[in-house]
Enzyme design. Structure first.
Site, PDB file in Angstrom:
ATOM      1  N   LYS A   1      21.987  24.998   5.515  1.00  0.00           N
ATOM      2  CA  LYS A   1      22.084  23.702   4.868  1.00  0.00           C
ATOM      3  C   LYS A   1      23.054  23.837   3.693  1.00  0.00           C
ATOM      4  O   LYS A   1      22.859  24.682   2.807  1.00  0.00           O
ATOM      5  CB  LYS A   1      20.724  23.219   4.357  1.00  0.00           C
ATOM      6  CG  LYS A   1      19.633  23.160   5.440  1.00  0.00           C
ATOM      7  CD  LYS A   1      18.783  24.391   5.420  1.00  0.00           C
ATOM      8  CE  LYS A   1      17.543  24.314   6.261  1.00  0.00           C
ATOM      9  NZ  LYS A   1      17.726  24.303   7.692  1.00  0.00           N
TER      10      LYS A   1
ATOM     11  N   HIS B   1       8.933  25.315   1.896  1.00  0.00           N
ATOM     12  CA  HIS B   1      10.149  25.479   2.685  1.00  0.00           C
ATOM     13  C   HIS B   1      11.121  26.474   2.065  1.00  0.00           C
ATOM     14  O   HIS B   1      12.154  26.800   2.649  1.00  0.00           O
ATOM     15  CB  HIS B   1      10.818  24.108   2.844  1.00  0.00           C
ATOM     16  CG  HIS B   1      11.726  24.012   4.012  1.00  0.00           C
ATOM     17  ND1 HIS B   1      13.056  23.656   3.904  1.00  0.00           N
ATOM     18  CD2 HIS B   1      11.511  24.227   5.333  1.00  0.00           C
ATOM     19  CE1 HIS B   1      13.610  23.656   5.085  1.00  0.00           C
ATOM     20  NE2 HIS B   1      12.689  24.002   5.982  1.00  0.00           N
TER      21      HIS B   1
ATOM     22  N   LYS C   1      12.986  29.788   1.025  1.00  0.00           N
ATOM     23  CA  LYS C   1      13.264  31.042   1.736  1.00  0.00           C
ATOM     24  C   LYS C   1      13.949  31.983   0.753  1.00  0.00           C
ATOM     25  O   LYS C   1      15.135  31.830   0.450  1.00  0.00           O
ATOM     26  CB  LYS C   1      14.140  30.754   2.963  1.00  0.00           C
ATOM     27  CG  LYS C   1      13.441  29.846   3.974  1.00  0.00           C
ATOM     28  CD  LYS C   1      14.419  29.251   4.953  1.00  0.00           C
ATOM     29  CE  LYS C   1      13.685  28.413   5.992  1.00  0.00           C
ATOM     30  NZ  LYS C   1      12.985  27.261   5.397  1.00  0.00           N
TER      31      LYS C   1
ATOM     32  N   HIS D   1      21.516  26.246  11.326  1.00  0.00           N
ATOM     33  CA  HIS D   1      20.251  26.096  10.627  1.00  0.00           C
ATOM     34  C   HIS D   1      20.496  26.204   9.126  1.00  0.00           C
ATOM     35  O   HIS D   1      19.619  25.991   8.316  1.00  0.00           O
ATOM     36  CB  HIS D   1      19.260  27.171  11.090  1.00  0.00           C
ATOM     37  CG  HIS D   1      17.861  26.926  10.615  1.00  0.00           C
ATOM     38  ND1 HIS D   1      17.317  27.566   9.527  1.00  0.00           N
ATOM     39  CD2 HIS D   1      16.898  26.090  11.067  1.00  0.00           C
ATOM     40  CE1 HIS D   1      16.078  27.160   9.340  1.00  0.00           C
ATOM     41  NE2 HIS D   1      15.797  26.259  10.258  1.00  0.00           N
TER      42      HIS D   1
END
Length: 624
Positions: free
Chosen positions: A512, A282, A284, A510
């Site tokens: 966090k 996950h 990025k 989107h």
């Protein structure tokens, strides 16, 4: 069956599936930590007259026609559920004056059935690919639905050939961030907003622009890729340069990813090892190697167009790191936050030959200007001192070592904001209000463990419905019914996604973020931007009487601590747009104070129908 609750009526499956995160119905996105927004509508056309035109979220923008047939890559991104969702973008379901499921819902409520709770105590992970609830595809309309006033006009549908609208001519005008930019924290550009709300924000084309450096080679770490789209984001002069893709796809998903890259021989792959079930890659991150130096970008966006279009995303962009002089020691180029050491350790955790040359390149550069701490997760079970290397125990260690207790800190709330929610157990003490809250409330060597307020920001159904994208925005907010019905206690923590003062309320998050704020929300004790959603898979969970921590997924973020910036606390920048690079205030990407859900609000659940009211494009949400 369905059930009334403090957050409205939810249609519940009769399935006995005990898994926490089931695969959504055909046409919805897989219940993974994050995926591109997609309509999950069944291909059905309304025959009833149009409903009243909704107030548009922004001024009308000229519609750009897409190719009559979508590209292979747009339909082959990630999971099977994502492919089905992409195909169904071509066939949105229009709002009808007699919503097709209203009658069924009302009838089912009257039978007094309770929640269909699973008997399983399995709290593992966020991703479990199983079949889901048997939501109806077609039902008869309600007999006495009230007819709406007819209007002739409606905003264009965001689906199919007209899904994307043209950005303004100056949308991709790049500019190098000022050298005195305090935090190097940026939001993404959002199509359809007033220009001032994109001032200081970045698009991926800006990041890859030659204004930031003469690129030689890059690495792209991510969860979800559209390879043809990604390649096209590079400027023409950089478009054929070597790119290494670090991903976690396996089997069919991996085959689809490799197929996407066949026309691009300069694209290579590195598969992350996922040895623990239900974990994901996950992270990025971009590693950009220039003729002039080296740069790191840690962000929250997938490498797909939907994530750079009308969503709120965040990123930290490093300074341009210069090359060290030859003969420098191994410890040269280290920052006060030990960012270089921690980045090398994170890359080494992949145990991948493809990353060895990048590890060597980083060693040769001076990263001493970095003022953030790296906060990573890598899959594994860790004991002893290794427990503090990754996940939320890593955050706890940093907060313990590099912050100081604050007078009255028990009144300083913790604020978490995310786009996906995992299973946390049947009561709050299992994880959230236990080990995770203890981490988030750590300040120096303080032993205070009071009942600190915790505010969790997650979009309501109405937030999604009235967003720029409309209901398809909910495709990137995968909170599933199967998880939600097991943790109703969580919903008392929920607050609205609200960004009115920043002008970004209608761009669904989107991004966090996690932070600790003063009671009046004018100061921050710390701030995190990360890929980690609210889940044990991302942050880790203690096992074996707290002697071991288990982490399922790769995640990456950065921690801002005031001490690294010569401050005691961060002042909150009240109005971050237009961005002022020289400001000492931190640009929090949502409004403060957080607004608690009202009794009429309900959290977005992505795999149930919403057909009581149309979204901003006149469509409804019907998983099929």
């Amino acid at each position: 069956m369905s059930q009334d609750s403090q957050h409205g009526k939810w249609t519940i499956s009769d399935s006995d599936d005990d898994n926490d995160e089931a695969l959504p119905p055909s046409g919805t996105r897989q219940s993974n930590p994050d995926q591109p927004a997609a309509s999950s509508h069944s291909p059905r056309r309304s025959t009833s007259p149009p409903v009243p035109k909704l107030e548009p979220a922004s001024a009308p923008v000229e519609v750009k026609a897409e190719p009559a047939q979508p590209s292979v890559s747009s339909l082959a991104i990630g999971s099977e559920a994502r492919q089905l969702a992409a195909k169904n973008l071509l066939n949105p379901v229009k709002y009808e004056t007699s919503p097709s499921l209203a009658g069924k819902r009302k009838k089912e409520v009257s039978d007094g059935s309770g929640w269909a709770l699973s008997d399983s105590d399995d709290d593992d992970g966020d991703v479990k690919a199983n079949s889901v609830s048997n939501l109806p595809k077609k039902v008869s309309p309600a007999p006495k639905a009230k007819k709406a006033k007819v209007e002739d006009e409606r905003p264009p549908s965001p689906h199919g050939r007209t899904y994307y609208i043209d950005e303004p001519e100056d949308f991709f005008e790049s500019s190098i961030p000022c050298l005195n930019d305090t935090y190097r924290f940026y939001l993404n550009k959002v199509t359809g907003l007033d220009r001032k709300y994109n001032n200081g924000a970045l698009h991926i084309k800006d990041i890859l622009s030659p204004l930031f450096g003469t690129l030689k080679e890059s690495v792209q770490f991510n969860y979800c890729f559209d390879i043809p789209w990604m390649v096209n984001q590079f400027p023409p002069e950089f478009r054929d340069l070597p790119v290494l893709i670090v991903h976690g796809d396996k089997r069919e998903a991996k085959a689809r990813l490799l197929k996407q890259a066949q026309p691009f021989p300069h694209v290579r792959f590195c598969q992350a090892k996922l040895d623990i079930a239900f974990g994901t890659h996950h992270t990025k991150m971009m590693l950009l190697w220039y003729e002039e130096g080296f740069r790191v970008v840690i962000l929250t966006s997938n490498l797909i167009r939907a994530d750079w279009y009308q969503k709120t995303q965040g990123m930290w962009m490093s300074p341009l790191f210069p090359l060290l002089t030859k003969g420098s020691s191994e410890s040269a180029g280290e920052s006060p936050t030990f960012f270089k050491r921690d980045l090398l350790e994170y890359l080494a955790s992949y145990r991948a030959q493809e990353l060895e040359e990048w590890i060597q390149r980083i060693k040769e550069h001076d990263l001493s200007e970095t003022r953030v701490y790296l906060l990573g997760s890598t899959p594994g079970r860790y004991v002893g001192a290794d427990m503090e290397r990754w996940g939320h125990l890593r955050l706890r260690k940093l907060l313990h070592d590099h912050t100081e207790p604050i007078p009255g800190e028990e009144r300083w709330p913790v604020i978490g904001q995310f786009s996906s929610i995992g299973s946390m157990g049947l009561d709050k003490t299992k994880w959230l209000a236990g080990e995770f809250q203890r981490t988030l409330t750590t300040l120096g060597k303080s032993s205070l463990r009071s009942d600190t307020p915790v505010h969790l920001l997650f979009p309501s159904v109405d937030d999604v419905r009235t967003s720029l994208e409309g209901y398809p925005a909910g495709g990137s907010l995968p909170y599933s019914l199967q998880t939600a019905q097991k943790q109703l206690w969580l919903h008392s923590y929920f607050h609205r996604w609200n960004a009115n003062t920043t002008g970004r309320s209608h761009a669904m998050p989107h991004i966090k973020t996690y932070m600790r704020a003063s009671p009046d929300f004018t100061e921050l004790a710390w701030f995190v931007v990360t890929s980690s959603n609210l889940s044990k898979a991302a942050w880790g969970a203690l096992e074996k009487s707290n002697t071991q921590v288990m982490v399922r997924s790769y995640e990456l973020g950065v921690l801002y601590l005031p001490s690294a910036f010569g401050m005691k606390t961060f002042p909150v920048l009240k109005d971050p747009f237009p961005v002022s690079s020289s400001s000492s205030g931190f640009p929090v990407p949502f409004d403060l104070p957080p607004v608690c859900y009202s009794p009429k609000d309900e959290p977005w659940i992505w795999n149930i129908p919403y057909n009581q009211a149309p979204d901003t494009h006149g469509n409804i949400w019907v998983p099929s």
